[in-house]
Design an enzyme around this catalytic site. Sequence first.
Site, PDB file in Angstrom:
ATOM      1  CE  LYS C  78      -3.814   2.032   2.637  1.00 29.47           C
ATOM      2  NZ  LYS C  78      -4.755   1.799   3.679  1.00 29.47           N
ATOM      3  CB  SER C 158      -8.289   3.813   2.704  1.00 30.62           C
ATOM      4  OG  SER C 158      -7.328   3.250   3.592  1.00 30.62           O
ATOM      5  CB  SER C 182      -8.582   1.311   5.850  1.00 32.18           C
ATOM      6  OG  SER C 182      -9.223   2.495   5.643  1.00 32.18           O
TER       7      SER C 182
END
Lengths: 95, 503, 493
Positions: C78, C158, C182
């Site tokens: 990420k 997210s 997330s």
Amino acid sequence: MSVDKDTVRRIAKLARLAVPEERLEPMAGELNGIFKWVEMLGEVKVDGVPALTSVVAQKLKWRKDEVTDGGNADALMTNAPGGEDHFFTVPKVVE
Amino acid sequence: MSRTIKGQNLIKGSSGEWEIVIGMEVHAQVTSNSKLFSGASTAFGADPNSQVSFVDAGMPGMLPVINEKCIEQAVRTGLGLKAKINLRSLFDRKNYFYPDLPQGYQISQFKDPIVGEGEVTIDLKDGTSILVGIERLHLEQDAGKSIHDQHPDQSFVDLNRSGVALMEIVTKPHMRSSEEAAAFLKKLRAIVRYLGTCDGNMDEGSMRADVNVSVCKPGGYEKFRADGSFKHLGTRCEIKNVNSLRFIAQAVEYEARRQVEIIEEGGTIRQETRLFDSKQGETRSMRSKEEAHDYRYFPDPDLLPLELEQAWVDAIAKSLPELPDEKRARFIAQGLSPYDASVLVSERELADYFEDLAQGVDAKAAANWLNNEILGRLNKAGLAITEVPVTASANNAIIRMISDNTISGKIAKDLLDIVWTEGGDPKAVVEARGLRQVTDTGAIDAAIEAVIAANPEKVEEVKAKPKLSAWFVGQVMKQTGGKANPAAVNAALKTRLNLPDEG
Amino acid sequence: MSDPTAMTLAEARDALKAKKMSSRELTGAFVAAIAAGRGLNAFITETAETALAMADASDRRIAEGKAGALEGLPLAIKDLFCTKGTRTTAASKILGNFVPPYESTVTQNLWNAGAVMLGKTNLDEFAMGSSNETSAFGPVFNPWRSKGSNQNLVPGGSSGGSSSAVAADLCLAATGTDTGGSIRQPAAVTGTVGLKPTYGRCSRFGIVAFASSLDQAGPMTKTVRDAAIMLTSMASIDPKDSTSVETPVPDYESFLTQGVKGLKVGIPKEYRIDGIPADVVAMWDKAADWLKSQGAEIVEVSLPHTKYALPTYYIVAPAEASSNLARYDGVRFGHRAASPRDITDLYERSRGEGFGAEVQRRILIGTYVLSAGYYDAYYSRAQKLRTLIKRDFDQAFEKCDVLLTPSTPGPAFGVGAKTSDPLEMYLQDVFTVTVNLAGLPGISVPGGLTESGLPLGLQLIGKAFDEGTLLRAAQAVETAADFKAKPAKWWTA
């Protein structure tokens, strides 16, 4: 508590965010929607309840007093949008 | 501690007299090798940004980890200020934007500081002492440095100081004159230097004071002390970064007069931050700080509460050195005047030197020797006590030689001059140069006879006016090269000239 | 081997160990898949060259018998984890072309275990969002589509780039971060496994901070076993993070075979909220039956303050974020506005231009709730609510070992469907956010498909630092669900 345009302007100033004049009113509306929703927390009796300061049951870590870092002036400056001779530079600040 | 206010502390205005009330916030740099929350060095004067970790520069994802030494130093200082040590304290973020504040917040302690209320005794020139209450002491990060004079339209930012540990020490408004303010700072400086928690170096910014000044009508302060209500005091102004003892007195005097003038002209004092301009000797409003402050303090979620164990605090308390007040009391008990004792304890190095000097000799004599001979010579040469060329033990030897009549006081001064400039062991110098005091009555009698023979007319004068015998003593001393014991000379003269015992 | 990208992390590990294929071959297959999958917009930065070089180094170590736990296994990271020498954006314009001169502890742990970095995945800007639509690098698409529909759906957020990449076989596994859901929410809507460990289990050092008291890194994988393998390498005791706990890291994979016999599984009654779709409730009930049939005991528990969790979160998280994001000021790194008049202008325009709308909204909320006169009414009250929410869990865990809930109130929704109303978007995290507020571990496991063919996830919540039991229960759910469905590869067409 209701947030108006001037409040948005004031908090935007505190947060150093340029919010265009025409966005102030709509932003006030959006924030009010959120604050109105959040108001439900007022229902809960919190007298005597301690504010949470940490979710982990652990003691704060203490570091030894040793010099283990620094000497990175070059690496520090590689991402700087303004710099000269290992100094960061900004428009002149008047005291 | 209650006391009556002395007339000279009052300011005379057109409407009458005014009293000054002063509180202080002192930022003292913690003595440590590395920073409060990072492993970068704290050494002074390094190349720009060479002592900056990515934590200090507020780079993304960087996290603070606390330096145990800084915690210990804060506790040590708190104990030295006879203050309450809080076994649980919190670190908060103080949020504001400034180019030398890389994180956009300063990690500080707001609601729950590590050290609570304490006190400092300050000794004034007139021999009185007062207590200044300490409100709190907390740990916080220093900011970096902005340099404004390197470029016409840019400021340069150096983050070497960013993250260095500071102790902010806040007093109660317990000072009432510029003298008291300066004396407090001097005392605080002595305490932290004794403790080894801050080097107290004001030139390098290791100690900086913000001074809060207000004025009120006489009597207001007593009312404030009685009920604790600030309504009896005037509106205060904070004078930032007063960085020398001399400037503190100047800044306080100027600011108090400024406030009195405004009030007497019908104006009101605005609570504000002011800057002391040492060149002009005046304070002026800091417009850049005028913007409404809203620091949005909240507990730093990157750190857990700081919890201390009582046993750990107790161990630090046990390791505290003797502090100025205790040392002063001991010196007085040893026979020193309160004034001498205060002077000697004001610097740890001076007190240490004195203690070595006074080993096994009369304390009062040692103090006089230190004050009159050593400090006098140091002052003349512009040297500090740490740079004194003659060791305390050598001076101790000189004092011993005076007290056992090996040398006279006069010779002792000459002897000190010799070892001061040429070095050497005082005892050896005394032997090598024949400086021993003459106590042998034969030699003294011979010298007396020589003086009488050369000045027969004086003999008659002295007999008429015995007080003139001092002249004879001086001549005999001269004759013996200053080495004769003055008491022995006196006694011999009395016998020889048949003088009465008390003349 | 037909398609190496379809393997699980465990299968690939065993294949490399058995020298059935090289890391170079495996990595090459993923590099090709990523290139073919650009239509998903799952990656912000692809690091093919680095990946192949790392793969070669892994192959050498394997040959020398020095293989680490994740040797040669290609992962996606990420783009909130700082990676030394590789641009890190947090999906924000404010970071500009920021290239960190340091590595996050979690990614360093992965590289130390021999893993290969394929690239940096897309996310909501500064991890603020539940649909990956706030990214400055454009939205990410969910590999899943409704039966018979061409409409693009969101991959959750997210960590939407990571969930999309794992679901589309663009990597073996990925890292995510979870502040309010997330990791678990995007995993749930993409048919993948997402594990948020106990707060303090994975170091936060080098992860761009959103809300420091809530942020926690964790794995996003194809299976529960893979999550256990990843967590074992990601977690550590880190002297550089004051909130990283001193508890030793066990081998989480070893818990998987222990079964759930005798385990007490709590069903929090307050999670039966109005308005959630029938198939979500049906799957939840079914999962309870699965666990029961494997020997677990189902007990009803109460978490009375559940409904206050989301508003509490929307005070605490923006407050911390408003402070955490103050460092993006255009002075030392990142975007600086052109020709600033003075320092204030530099700050205001750099930040105004650099932050997107949602981030700005949250900075304003956070600034407001911390400002003078409002702190007690908002922030302080919210932190007290947090204490109550944590107590709820403490009490519930006196009666059970793990909790079972749905992961999300529904399946993936259409791109743009919820962007006009922030509150509606925030409700996506209604089941996940309590876990962050209490610092507990949670995992989302695929439960099955809705009638329209979209995956739904089941959430299990464990006691603090009891990821082992959590993984046991998750393994039981996974086994019973037997979720084998894969999205059609429309994006390569």
